[in-house]
Design a protein around this motif. Structure first.
Motif, PDB file in Angstrom:
ATOM      1  N   GLU A   1      30.185  45.390  49.292  1.00 12.65           N
ATOM      2  CA  GLU A   1      30.198  47.341  49.473  1.00 12.65           C
ATOM      3  C   GLU A   1      30.423  47.422  50.182  1.00 12.65           C
ATOM      4  O   GLU A   1      30.870  47.779  51.125  1.00 12.65           O
ATOM      5  CB  GLU A   1      28.173  47.696  49.357  1.00 12.65           C
TER       6      GLU A   1
ATOM      7  N   ALA B   1      25.476  38.184  46.184  1.00 12.66           N
ATOM      8  CA  ALA B   1      26.092  39.004  45.703  1.00 12.66           C
ATOM      9  C   ALA B   1      25.298  39.930  44.312  1.00 12.66           C
ATOM     10  O   ALA B   1      25.236  41.078  44.608  1.00 12.66           O
ATOM     11  CB  ALA B   1      26.872  38.360  45.031  1.00 12.66           C
TER      12      ALA B   1
ATOM     13  N   ARG C   1      30.467  47.235  44.268  1.00 11.17           N
ATOM     14  CA  ARG C   1      30.408  46.106  45.065  1.00 11.17           C
ATOM     15  C   ARG C   1      30.970  45.427  43.830  1.00 11.17           C
ATOM     16  O   ARG C   1      30.653  45.394  43.425  1.00 11.17           O
ATOM     17  CB  ARG C   1      28.476  45.470  45.359  1.00 11.17           C
TER      18      ARG C   1
ATOM     19  N   GLY D   1      28.656  39.478  48.407  1.00 11.36           N
ATOM     20  CA  GLY D   1      28.929  40.491  47.786  1.00 11.36           C
ATOM     21  C   GLY D   1      29.767  41.119  48.618  1.00 11.36           C
ATOM     22  O   GLY D   1      29.243  41.370  50.103  1.00 11.36           O
TER      23      GLY D   1
ATOM     24  N   ALA E   1      32.844  40.762  44.314  1.00 12.69           N
ATOM     25  CA  ALA E   1      32.131  39.271  44.368  1.00 12.69           C
ATOM     26  C   ALA E   1      33.385  38.412  43.882  1.00 12.69           C
ATOM     27  O   ALA E   1      34.203  38.832  43.092  1.00 12.69           O
ATOM     28  CB  ALA E   1      30.749  39.114  43.738  1.00 12.69           C
TER      29      ALA E   1
END
Length: 210
Positions: free
Chosen positions: A186, A154, A196, A184, A198
């Motif tokens: 985006e 990520a 982004r 992650g 996570a």
């Protein structure tokens, strides 16, 4: 003979007559073996299989994708973008991520301008037609969860801590940066706002990291 026919007329009339309540279906008359008249109510109509009437849904477009996110391995999370409104240019999109356990771990509302804003980079004329705008928004929805939007890890191990992201704590950031298997996602919001997110095992929630 004439007298005999006169005597039979009342009997014929009685045979041909039918109680109005029976015709209406409200009661049922049954004679028992002794000729006594018994009256019983008819059962109520069975409505168990009747389908409920519902209003027309305002959902115009749905994009979905299954991808590992809160778990690096095992069952995947469900990513969904549901666009609702009276028209493609007059609505909002609900972006959700649901864990394999069925819990919604992330929810964000995106406006139609959030999805349409980047159209300016593709326009070849000063203005775009309504059809061009609608086509662009629909394409943005359909392509919202492309494989290229997911990143592992990520965070780059050498990435610098962003100071412009609200509610992002340094320990959370450092923990994610040390996890090579962290995933992650985006996405573009507006014209240039690339975000982004996570899953943070440390905080047990989704956090924005870029």
């Amino acid at each position: 003979m004439r007298c005999s026919w006169l005597l039979l007329l009342p009997l014929l009339a009685a045979c041909n007559s039918t109680p109005s309540a029976v015709n209406e279906g409200t009661v049922s008359r049954v004679a028992d073996r002794q000729g006594r008249d018994t009256t019983t109510a008819l059962p109520a109509p069975d409505t168990a299989a009747t389908k409920a009437v519902s209003a027309v849904s305002d959902t115009l477009r749905v994009a979905r994708e299954r991808h590992n996110f809160s778990h690096a391995e095992g069952p995947s999370d469900l990513f969904r973008l549901v666009f609702r409104g009276p028209s493609i240019l007059e609505g909002n999109a609900e972006f959700t991520i649901t864990s394999p356990e069925g819990q919604v771990i992330f929810r964000e509302m995106l406006t139609e301008p959030d999805l349409e804003a980047a159209l300016v980079y593709e326009m070849k004329t000063p203005t775009a037609t309504r059809a061009e705008r609608e086509t662009f928004v629909l394409r943005r929805i359909d392509r919202f969860f492309l494989p290229a939007q997911f990143h592992t890890p990520a965070l780059d191990a050498k990435a610098g801590f962003p100071t412009d992201i609200a509610n992002l704590e340094r320990p959370t950031w450092d923990d994610l940066r040390k996890r090579p298997d962290a995933i992650g996602f985006e996405y573009l919001k507006g014209k240039e706002d690339r975000q982004r997110i996570a899953w943070s095992p440390l905080k047990k929630q989704v956090v924005r990291v870029q």
